[in-house]
Motif scaffolding. Structure first.
Motif, PDB file in Angstrom:
ATOM      1  N   CYS A 169       0.710  -1.171  -0.228  1.00  0.00           N
ATOM      2  CA  CYS A 169       0.062   0.085   0.100  1.00  0.00           C
ATOM      3  C   CYS A 169       0.963   1.396   0.267  1.00  0.00           C
ATOM      4  O   CYS A 169       0.272   2.436   0.243  1.00  0.00           O
TER       5      CYS A 169
ATOM      6  N   VAL B 175      -5.152  -3.030  -3.285  1.00  0.00           N
ATOM      7  CA  VAL B 175      -5.493  -3.157  -2.017  1.00  0.00           C
ATOM      8  C   VAL B 175      -6.308  -4.365  -1.510  1.00  0.00           C
ATOM      9  O   VAL B 175      -7.593  -4.470  -2.059  1.00  0.00           O
TER      10      VAL B 175
ATOM     11  N   TRP C   6      -4.220   3.132   4.998  1.00  0.00           N
ATOM     12  CA  TRP C   6      -4.675   1.956   4.114  1.00  0.00           C
ATOM     13  C   TRP C   6      -4.868   0.684   5.039  1.00  0.00           C
ATOM     14  O   TRP C   6      -5.998  -0.238   4.733  1.00  0.00           O
TER      15      TRP C   6
END
Length: 333
Positions: A197, A270, A248
Motif C-alpha cells: 500500500c 489493496v 490503508w
C-alpha cells in the motif's frame, strides 16, 4: 527451511519491554499501535514507540517526492535523551526555523509522534538520521537501556523494505534500510502491514520477494487488525485528514479493497492482506535487500545516501526533490 528466531507469540512470554519503531519515517509510527495492542494482549506491559525525524510536506501546487531531514532541535518542547534521540510529548511541534521547505501554513500543525504520544499515553521518541546507521543504532540502544527494553520491532507499511536491487519504482529505501540494520543488530523483528500500500512495488513482484523470505524461514506469524486496532488507528488518523498512505491498513480492514491511487498518482491493489501485519526475521529480509549491508557502517547521512546512489538503480528519499510544482508553467501560450 525454518528460522531459529522465536515468534513474537513466544517472545511475549518473557520479554521485559518492547521498542517499536516506525520503519520508514513520515507517519509509519501510526502502524506501531496495532503491534503494541497485540503484544499487550499477550501480556507485555512496557513499550516505547519511535519514529525518524523526517517529514514529507504537503503544499498546494506541489508534489513532495522527497523528505526534509529535521534537526532534532526544531522539535519543541522535547526532552533530549542523547545526540540522536529526543523524547516528545503531546505538545511537541516542528518549529519552522530557517527551513526553506516547510510551508508557513504548517507552523504548529500536528506532529505524528506527538499525536501518538497523546492518544496512546506511551513514551514516544523521535530519532535523528544525520549520523547514519551507527548513530541511529547508538541512539536506540540508549533508549532501550533507559527504559529497560529487550525486544526491538520495526513496523513498515507497503513494500520498499523488500527492494532486491532490481526494482526502479522504490522511492523511500533509505529509512527502511536503517531500520532493518538496527533490527539485525538488536536481534529484532521486521513487521509488514498495509501489504503493497505504498505503491512502490507492484503486488505481483512483492509476492515473489516475500515468498523468497518465507521459503528461507523468515516468516514468523501474523496479526489481523481488530476492531480495537481500527478504532485506535482512527483516533490518530483523524488528526491528519490529508494522509495518503498510513490509512490503508485501517481502510482495508473496513472493506475498502481493490485498485486505488496513492497520492493520486500511482495505482496499487489493496487486498484483504493489507489488514494483516506479518512478522519476519529481519535478517532474512535483509538477505534479499542489498542496501542494508551497503549502509551498515555509515556514520553520516551523506555516506548512506552515496552508498545507494553509487551502487543501486534508485535515489534515496532524502535526495529526491521535496517540492515539485504541479502543474508546471505552460511551454506554449
Amino acid at each position: 527451511m525454518t528460522s531459529s528466531k522465536p515468534s513474537l507469540l513466544e517472545v511475549s512470554k518473557t520479554t521485559k519491554g518492547v521498542f517499536i519503531l516506525g520503519c520508514g519515517g513520515g507517519g509509519d509510527i501510526i502502524q506501531t499501535i496495532p503491534v503494541m495492542n497485540y503484544l499487550r494482549h499477550l501480556g507485555v506491559e512496557r513499550f516505547v514507540l519511535g519514529e525518524y525525524c523526517i517529514k514529507w510536506w504537503d503544499k498546494p501546487g506541489f508534489v513532495p517526492f522527497g523528505c526534509e531531514i529535521i534537526n532534532l532541535d526544531r522539535l519543541q518542547p522535547a526532552e533530549r535523551i542523547n545526540e540522536n534521540v529526543v523524547l516528545v510529548n503531546p505538545d511537541t511541534i516542528i518549529e519552522r526555523g530557517n527551513s526553506e521547505v516547510q510551508p508557513e501554513s504548517s507552523e504548529g500543525t500536528a506532529l505524528y509522534e506527538a499525536v501518538v504520544a497523546k492518544e496512546t499515553g506511551m513514551p514516544v521518541v523521535s530519532i535523528n538520521v544525520a549520523n547514519g546507521a551507527q548513530g541511529i543504532l547508538s541512539g536506540i540502544k540508549d533508549v532501550m537501556e533507559k527504559y529497560d527494553l529487550d525486544t526491538f520491532i520495526t513496523v513498515d507499511i507497503g513494500a520498499d523494505a523488500f527492494y532486491t536491487g532490481e526494482e526502479t519504482s522504490v522511492q523511500s529505501p533509505l529509512a527502511d534500510a536503517f531500520s532493518l540494520y538496527v533490527a539485525n543488530e538488536l536481534n529484532g523483528y521486521y513487521a509488514l502491514t498495509g501489504y503493497a500500500c505504498d505503491a512502490e512495488v507492484p503486488n505481483a513482484h512483492l509476492d515473489v520477494t516475500v515468498g523468497k523470505v518465507m521459503a528461507a524461514g523468515g516468516y514468523l506469524g501474523a496479526h489481523g487488525l481488530t476492531h480495537e486496532d481500527v478504532a485506535d488507528l482512527t483516533k490518530v488518523l483523524d488528526y491528519f485528514p490529508d494522509e495518503a498512505v498510513e490509512m490503508w491498513p485501517r481502510d482495508a480492514a473496513q472493506g475498502k479493497l481493490g485498485t486505488h491511487y496513492c497520492k493520486g498518482l500511482w495505482h496499487m491493489y489493496v487486498g484483504p492482506l493489507a489488514a494483516v501485519t506479518m512478522f519476519f526475521d529481519s535478517v532474512k529480509v535483509s538477505d534479499v535487500n542489498p542496501i542494508v549491508a551497503a549502509i551498515a557502517d555509515t556514520t553520516t547521512l551523506y555516506d548512506a545516501e552515496q552508498a545507494i546512489l553509487e551502487n543501486f538503480n534508485i535515489i534515496p528519499e532524502s535526495r529526491l526533490p521535496m517540492e515539485v510544482p504541479v502543474p508546471t508553467k505552460p511551454q506554449i501560450r
